[in-house]
Design an enzyme around this catalytic site. Structure first.
Site, short mmCIF file in Angstrom:
data_model
loop_
_atom_site.label_atom_id
_atom_site.label_comp_id
_atom_site.label_asym_id
_atom_site.label_seq_id
_atom_site.Cartn_x
_atom_site.Cartn_y
_atom_site.Cartn_z
CG ASP A 163 -1.96 0.97 1.33
OD1 ASP A 163 -2.39 1.43 0.26
OD2 ASP A 163 -2.41 1.30 2.44
CG ASP B 236 0.80 7.54 -3.67
OD1 ASP B 236 0.63 8.34 -4.61
OD2 ASP B 236 0.34 7.72 -2.53
N GLY C 178 -7.51 8.41 7.27
CA GLY C 178 -7.58 8.65 8.71
C GLY C 178 -9.01 8.72 9.23
P1 13P Z 1 -8.78 4.82 5.70
O1 13P Z 1 -7.87 5.66 6.54
O2 13P Z 1 -10.03 5.58 5.34
O3 13P Z 1 -9.09 3.52 6.33
O4 13P Z 1 -8.04 4.52 4.32
C1 13P Z 1 -7.07 3.50 4.25
C2 13P Z 1 -6.31 3.54 2.98
O5 13P Z 1 -6.65 4.21 2.02
C3 13P Z 1 -5.11 2.71 2.90
O6 13P Z 1 -4.41 2.92 1.72
O1 G3H Z 2 -3.10 4.92 3.68
C1 G3H Z 2 -2.57 4.73 4.77
C2 G3H Z 2 -2.84 3.46 5.51
O2 G3H Z 2 -3.92 3.64 6.39
C3 G3H Z 2 -1.61 2.96 6.16
O3 G3H Z 2 -1.29 3.70 7.28
O4 G3H Z 2 1.11 4.21 6.97
O5 G3H Z 2 0.06 4.33 9.23
O6 G3H Z 2 0.46 2.12 8.14
P1 G3H Z 2 0.18 3.58 7.94
ZN ZN Z 3 -4.49 4.89 0.95
#
Ligand code: 13P
Ligand code: G3H
Ligand code: ZN
Length: 341
Positions: free
Chosen positions: A104, A126, A201
């Site tokens: 991610d 990204d 968030g």
């Molecule tokens: P949320 O913070 O809305 O759960 O989004 C998570 C996200 O987009 C992870 O890439």
């Molecule tokens: O998009 C962000 C995700 O919620 C991951 O959050 O970078 O704190 O693990 P993190």
């Molecule tokens: Zn995200």
């Protein structure tokens, strides 16, 4: 015995050896079927148990999602075996669901490459915060490498407000539909994350951006479905990804705040909007914050109710149960992926 650098190296692996799948076929089915695949973030054992338990019981395909912060927290080697364990755990529970291991918000080519070497079946690069041409160049570089190993790649156009691990922005920049066709063609990405008003968030909107219901609940501005429709017209049938899709359930915020927490003005994306998005070309929906809220609410409540308890299983167990309830709700009532595995 201390090991030298050579002895410390762990063997490269391809995701297929771990029993994982990439996202290509899952997305094609999801677009045709009018549902979205859940992409749940995880960092630890209890989250993974809850995700797999929920998705096996509902027969939903799932994307296990790891941010670079999560990778540092959990350790890349442990993650690889946890993901392999997840595949075997699903079988042990009685139903072999398709499982994707996805990076991610990858922010560099090197991180994406390293994840692919460690068994990820899908990566996000990204480059959304870079100027357009640099985003194209970086994304194409990752695609060229990833596709050699049959790993799928997610790119992003437009910027979400909120913190995205190493990447953060105070303001939203909606995706420009005029750019999507060119971006997809030049980069060769397999899916595209777009910005239509979600953000990361638990505080997705400032109170002044919202209206208030009679009982004081904050109601956020609606998502920009006009942008999504325009994007779909320009790249018909192409898999679209929605980040920042937590709903920030008011009951969880209430449990947290009535057990010592201090979450102020927390507000998320209403579930009816996510249902509408999931029925469109949006075929991956990212949810992290709602899981954090469910865990925190359960842990705070258990600790407040049982102040003499000090066995971590006694508060992590209820947290895992609460997470499982949340995930089952998402796949069944919001994303529509239940029964699609
Ligand atoms: P949320 O913070 O809305 O759960 O989004 C998570 C996200 O987009 C992870 O890439
Ligand atoms: O998009 C962000 C995700 O919620 C991951 O959050 O970078 O704190 O693990 P993190
Ligand atoms: Zn995200």
């Amino acid at each position: 015995m201390w090991l030298n650098t050579e002895q410390r190296k762990i063997n490269m692996t391809n995701y297929k050896e771990l029993g994982l799948v990439n996202s290509k076929e899952l997305f094609q089915k999801a677009i045709k079927g009018g549902y979205a695949i859940p992409a749940f973030n995880f960092n630890n054992l209890e989250q993974l148990q809850a995700i797999i338990g929920a998705c096996v019981e509902t027969k939903s395909p799932v994307i296990l999602q790891v941010s670079s912060g999560a990778r540092k927290y959990a350790n890349q080697t442990l993650l690889r075996y946890l993901a392999q364990g997840a595949v075997e755990y699903a079988k042990e529970l009685g139903y072999a669901i398709p499982i994707v291991l996805h990076l991610d918000h990858g922010d560099t080519f090197e991180l994406c490459k390293s994840c692919i070497e460690f068994g990820f079946s899908s990566v996000m690069i990204d480059g959304s915060h870079y100027p357009y041409d640099k985003n194209v160049e970086l994304t194409r570089q990752v695609v060229e490498y990833a596709h050699k190993y049959n790993v799928t790649v997610e790119g992003e156009l437009g910027v979400l407000a909120g913190i995205e691990d190493e990447v953060s922005s105070a303001v939203t920049h909606y995706t420009k539909p005029a750019e999507v066709e060119d971006f997809v063609k030049k980069t060769g990405v397999d899916s595209l994350a777009i910005s239509i008003g979600t953000s990361h968030g638990a505080n997705k909107f400032k109170p002044e951006q919202c209206t208030r219901s009679a009982d004081g609940v904050l109601i956020p501005p609606p998502l920009r479905f006009d942008i999504l429709e325009e994007v779909e017209k320009r790249i018909p049938g192409f898999p679209i990804v929605l980040h920042g899709a937590s709903s920030v359930p008011a009951d969880l915020v209430k449990i947290i705040n009535s057990n010592g927490g201090k979450l102020k003005d927390a507000v998320g994306i209403p579930e009816d909007q996510l249902r509408k998005a999931a029925a469109s070309a949006v075929c991956k929906v990212n949810i992290d914050s709602d899981g954090r809220l469910a865990m925190t609410a359960a842990i705070r409540k258990t600790m407040a109710d049982n102040p003499a308890e000090f066995d971590p299983r006694k508060y992590l167990g209820p947290a895992r149960d609460a997470l499982k309830v949340l995930y089952k709700h998402k796949v069944t009532n919001v994303l529509g992926s239940a029964g699609k595995a």
